[in-house]
Write a protein that holds these residues in place. Structure first.
Motif, PDB file in Angstrom:
ATOM      1  N   LEU A 150      15.047 -25.933   9.588  1.00  9.67           N
ATOM      2  CA  LEU A 150      14.925 -25.230  10.864  1.00  9.67           C
ATOM      3  C   LEU A 150      13.683 -24.340  10.887  1.00  9.67           C
ATOM      4  N   VAL A 151      13.407 -23.671   9.767  1.00  8.36           N
ATOM      5  CA  VAL A 151      12.221 -22.812   9.697  1.00  8.36           C
ATOM      6  C   VAL A 151      10.949 -23.651   9.772  1.00  8.36           C
ATOM      7  N   GLY A 152      10.924 -24.788   9.059  1.00  8.34           N
ATOM      8  CA  GLY A 152       9.743 -25.641   9.076  1.00  8.34           C
ATOM      9  C   GLY A 152       9.449 -26.189  10.459  1.00  8.34           C
ATOM     10  N   HIS A 153      10.482 -26.652  11.153  1.00  5.04           N
ATOM     11  CA  HIS A 153      10.263 -27.194  12.500  1.00  5.04           C
ATOM     12  C   HIS A 153       9.910 -26.088  13.497  1.00  5.04           C
ATOM     13  N   SER A 154      10.550 -24.931  13.368  1.00  6.24           N
ATOM     14  CA  SER A 154      10.253 -23.810  14.261  1.00  6.24           C
ATOM     15  C   SER A 154       8.814 -23.345  14.087  1.00  6.24           C
ATOM     16  N   ALA A 155       8.345 -23.299  12.834  1.00  7.46           N
ATOM     17  CA  ALA A 155       6.968 -22.862  12.582  1.00  7.46           C
ATOM     18  C   ALA A 155       5.977 -23.808  13.248  1.00  7.46           C
ATOM     19  N   ALA A 156       6.243 -25.109  13.158  1.00  7.08           N
ATOM     20  CA  ALA A 156       5.324 -26.085  13.756  1.00  7.08           C
ATOM     21  C   ALA A 156       5.313 -25.982  15.279  1.00  7.08           C
ATOM     22  N   THR A 157       6.481 -25.897  15.902  1.00  5.36           N
ATOM     23  CA  THR A 157       6.534 -25.851  17.359  1.00  5.36           C
ATOM     24  C   THR A 157       5.955 -24.547  17.901  1.00  5.36           C
ATOM     25  N   LEU A 158       6.226 -23.425  17.217  1.00  8.77           N
ATOM     26  CA  LEU A 158       5.655 -22.161  17.668  1.00  8.77           C
ATOM     27  C   LEU A 158       4.134 -22.168  17.511  1.00  8.77           C
ATOM     28  N   THR A 159       3.659 -22.739  16.419  1.00 10.53           N
ATOM     29  CA  THR A 159       2.203 -22.854  16.235  1.00 10.53           C
ATOM     30  C   THR A 159       1.594 -23.720  17.322  1.00 10.53           C
ATOM     31  N   MET A 160       2.256 -24.804  17.668  1.00  7.57           N
ATOM     32  CA  MET A 160       1.764 -25.662  18.740  1.00  7.57           C
ATOM     33  C   MET A 160       1.695 -24.915  20.061  1.00  7.57           C
ATOM     34  N   CYS A 161       2.733 -24.125  20.362  1.00  7.60           N
ATOM     35  CA  CYS A 161       2.731 -23.360  21.616  1.00  7.60           C
ATOM     36  C   CYS A 161       1.545 -22.403  21.670  1.00  7.60           C
ATOM     37  N   VAL A 162       1.315 -21.688  20.564  1.00  8.64           N
ATOM     38  CA  VAL A 162       0.223 -20.713  20.535  1.00  8.64           C
ATOM     39  C   VAL A 162      -1.128 -21.416  20.679  1.00  8.64           C
ATOM     40  N   LEU A 163      -1.324 -22.485  19.923  1.00 11.52           N
ATOM     41  CA  LEU A 163      -2.594 -23.202  19.997  1.00 11.52           C
ATOM     42  C   LEU A 163      -2.824 -23.816  21.373  1.00 11.52           C
ATOM     43  N   CYS A 164      -1.766 -24.358  21.973  1.00 11.02           N
ATOM     44  CA  CYS A 164      -1.916 -24.972  23.297  1.00 11.02           C
ATOM     45  C   CYS A 164      -2.256 -23.924  24.350  1.00 11.02           C
ATOM     46  N   VAL A 165      -1.646 -22.731  24.244  1.00 10.74           N
ATOM     47  CA  VAL A 165      -1.956 -21.664  25.202  1.00 10.74           C
ATOM     48  C   VAL A 165      -3.418 -21.246  25.079  1.00 10.74           C
ATOM     49  N   ARG A 180      -0.581 -28.543  28.597  1.00 12.38           N
ATOM     50  CA  ARG A 180       0.522 -27.832  29.249  1.00 12.38           C
ATOM     51  C   ARG A 180       1.826 -28.587  29.120  1.00 12.38           C
ATOM     52  N   LEU A 181       1.772 -29.913  29.155  1.00 11.82           N
ATOM     53  CA  LEU A 181       2.989 -30.694  28.932  1.00 11.82           C
ATOM     54  C   LEU A 181       3.487 -30.518  27.501  1.00 11.82           C
ATOM     55  N   ILE A 182       2.556 -30.531  26.545  1.00 15.86           N
ATOM     56  CA  ILE A 182       2.954 -30.305  25.151  1.00 15.86           C
ATOM     57  C   ILE A 182       3.540 -28.911  24.983  1.00 15.86           C
ATOM     58  N   MET A 183       2.916 -27.939  25.647  1.00 17.62           N
ATOM     59  CA  MET A 183       3.407 -26.571  25.574  1.00 17.62           C
ATOM     60  C   MET A 183       4.813 -26.462  26.166  1.00 17.62           C
ATOM     61  N   ALA A 184       5.037 -27.133  27.311  1.00 18.21           N
ATOM     62  CA  ALA A 184       6.362 -27.112  27.919  1.00 18.21           C
ATOM     63  C   ALA A 184       7.386 -27.809  27.032  1.00 18.21           C
ATOM     64  N   GLY A 185       6.998 -28.970  26.451  1.00 20.11           N
ATOM     65  CA  GLY A 185       7.912 -29.667  25.556  1.00 20.11           C
ATOM     66  C   GLY A 185       8.224 -28.870  24.305  1.00 20.11           C
ATOM     67  N   SER A 186       7.209 -28.198  23.750  1.00 16.23           N
ATOM     68  CA  SER A 186       7.432 -27.379  22.557  1.00 16.23           C
ATOM     69  C   SER A 186       8.319 -26.182  22.878  1.00 16.23           C
ATOM     70  N   ALA A 187       8.086 -25.554  24.033  1.00 17.31           N
ATOM     71  CA  ALA A 187       8.931 -24.415  24.421  1.00 17.31           C
ATOM     72  C   ALA A 187      10.377 -24.850  24.623  1.00 17.31           C
ATOM     73  N   LEU A 188      10.554 -26.041  25.228  1.00 15.32           N
ATOM     74  CA  LEU A 188      11.908 -26.549  25.409  1.00 15.32           C
ATOM     75  C   LEU A 188      12.551 -26.881  24.071  1.00 15.32           C
ATOM     76  N   ALA A 189      11.736 -27.390  23.121  1.00  8.89           N
ATOM     77  CA  ALA A 189      12.268 -27.671  21.786  1.00  8.89           C
ATOM     78  C   ALA A 189      12.680 -26.381  21.086  1.00  8.89           C
ATOM     79  N   VAL A 190      11.874 -25.317  21.265  1.00  9.53           N
ATOM     80  CA  VAL A 190      12.210 -24.035  20.642  1.00  9.53           C
ATOM     81  C   VAL A 190      13.506 -23.487  21.209  1.00  9.53           C
ATOM     82  N   VAL A 191      13.604 -23.494  22.554  1.00  7.84           N
ATOM     83  CA  VAL A 191      14.791 -22.927  23.204  1.00  7.84           C
ATOM     84  C   VAL A 191      15.980 -23.872  23.104  1.00  7.84           C
TER      85      VAL A 191
END
Length: 399
Positions: A150-165, A180-191
């Motif tokens: 969970l930590v490994g996947h969360s770190a990757a998705t959060l990093t993706m969100c930050v980089l995409c922004v 923006r689509l990747i950012m939306a998908g990553s945010a949905l994956a996080v939540v």
């Protein structure tokens, strides 16, 4: 649940096939390879996480819950591939890109090894196909394994969100839309995935039961987030060539009236009539054939026909460019008619150069084709023998 995740996996796989449609060219492009690897691993994650697949893996290996660490390792590999994809997408000096890729791999390889070791040390005798995370949330070693993935996947998705922004502020067009689509998908994956999974596991630690978040809420939200990310990866790579194909097909069709007018005098060899031929190839062949026909019709060009049509177009208030195109269409119609009737070329050819032969690209030919379109192919007219060949009794396209 099986249908949802298999559908998501199928769409992921379809995206990879579209991107990898030309293997020899694709393997030379690190961005295409990293995109395909990320999409394929995403599809494998969904396939492996389906209860039907988990049951089959456990049965084939003879190890209860063997599908769980397999899925977790796939999730970690997928997370690493996402970071590598973004690194290649961002670009930069080759040495820097290579260094960042190696760092990402070095971070996730030990994580995958730790998941395998912790599963081997843990006690997972009872097969759990849908609620492994929450059922073994308090089991030694397995608890740490669940937290690690969970930590490994969360770190990757959060990093993706930050980089995409950050990156979306620097780019425009399709690349920004994809980010923006990747950012939306990553945010949905996080939540929808990490937060719900972590909440359900934490509830087990506290003695409560919120397994519904992990077994019912998380899978469809994770599938939707993954699909958004997949569209974001594919959109900037796939849409431009699709739009180019559409433009070529449109121009190919718009050249139809001109081609029907001059095809009888074209000597260009015909290509194989394969239905799968790309629009670019068809358009290129039609352009070459039309230019060949215009060259063959040059001895039939009559300046008197063109000048009469030019004067008529100007009298009707057309611009200089529109009047020129209309006059050229009239001269071409006259030349094509006389060439089809096997008349002799003019004793003193015009030497006039068409606008379509002076400009590059298809635009000039398309303009000429649109001017030729209103006129009938080979109009039948009553001819005065005294004016035969001077073009005075020949109609021309309406300017």
């Amino acid at each position: 649940m099986n249908l949802v995740v298999y559908l998501a996996a199928g769409l992921f796989g379809l995206s990879a096939l579209v991107l990898f449609r030309r293997p020899r060219r694709a393997v030379r492009d690190p961005l295409t390879v990293s995109t395909c690897v990320a999409v394929v691993l995403g599809a494998l994650v969904f396939v492996c996480s389906a209860p039907l697949t988990l049951a089959a893996v456990n049965r084939l290996t003879g190890v209860p819950n063997f599908g769980a660490p397999l899925t977790y390792c796939m999730i970690c590999a997928y997370s690493c591939s996402l970071l590598i994809l973004l690194i290649h997408w961002r670009g930069g000096p080759p040495e820097r890109v290579r260094r960042l890729v190696l760092r990402s791999i070095a971070a996730y390889v030990p994580l995958v090894a730790a998941i395998v070791v912790l599963f081997a040390l843990g006690d997972a005798r009872s097969e759990r196909l849908a609620d492994f995370d929450t059922y073994y949330a308090n089991t030694p070693c397995l608890r740490e394994m669940i937290v690690l993935y969970l930590v490994g996947h969360s770190a990757a998705t959060l990093t993706m969100c930050v980089l995409c922004v950050k990156w979306s502020r620097e780019v425009t067009g399709l690349l920004r839309a994809g980010l923006r689509l990747i950012m939306a998908g990553s945010a949905l994956a996080v939540v929808g995935f990490q937060l719900t999974k972590c909440t359900a596991v934490a509830a087990r630690w506290c003695g409560h039961d919120l397994d519904v978040l992990s077994t019912v809420v998380a899978p469809p939200l994770a599938s939707l987030g993954g699909l958004l990310c997949s569209v974001g990866y594919v959109l900037p790579r796939l849409l431009p060539p699709l739009l180019a194909h559409a433009r070529c097909l449109r121009d190919y069709r718009r050249l139809g009236p001109l081609w029907s007018r001059v095809r009888l005098v074209s000597t260009a060899p015909k290509p194989p009539s394969a239905w799968w031929q790309l629009p670019q190839a068809r358009l290129r062949w039609r352009e070459v054939s039309i230019h060949d026909a215009l060259l063959s019709l040059a001895p039939y060009f009559d300046d008197r026909v063109r000048e009469r049509a030019l004067a008529a177009a100007r009298d009707r208030g057309r611009t200089a460019h529109e009047a020129r195109i209309a006059a050229e269409a009239a001269m071409l119609a006259d030349a094509a008619r006389r060439a089809a009737a096997r008349e002799e070329p003019l004793p003193a050819p015009s030497g006039y150069r068409l606008h379509a032969t002076e400009v590059s690209g298809t635009g000039g030919l398309v303009e000429l084709a649109q001017a030729v379109a209103p006129a009938p192919a080979f109009p039948a007219t009553r001819r005065d023998p005294r004016t035969r060949g001077n073009g005075e009794d020949l109609p021309w396209p309406s300017p």
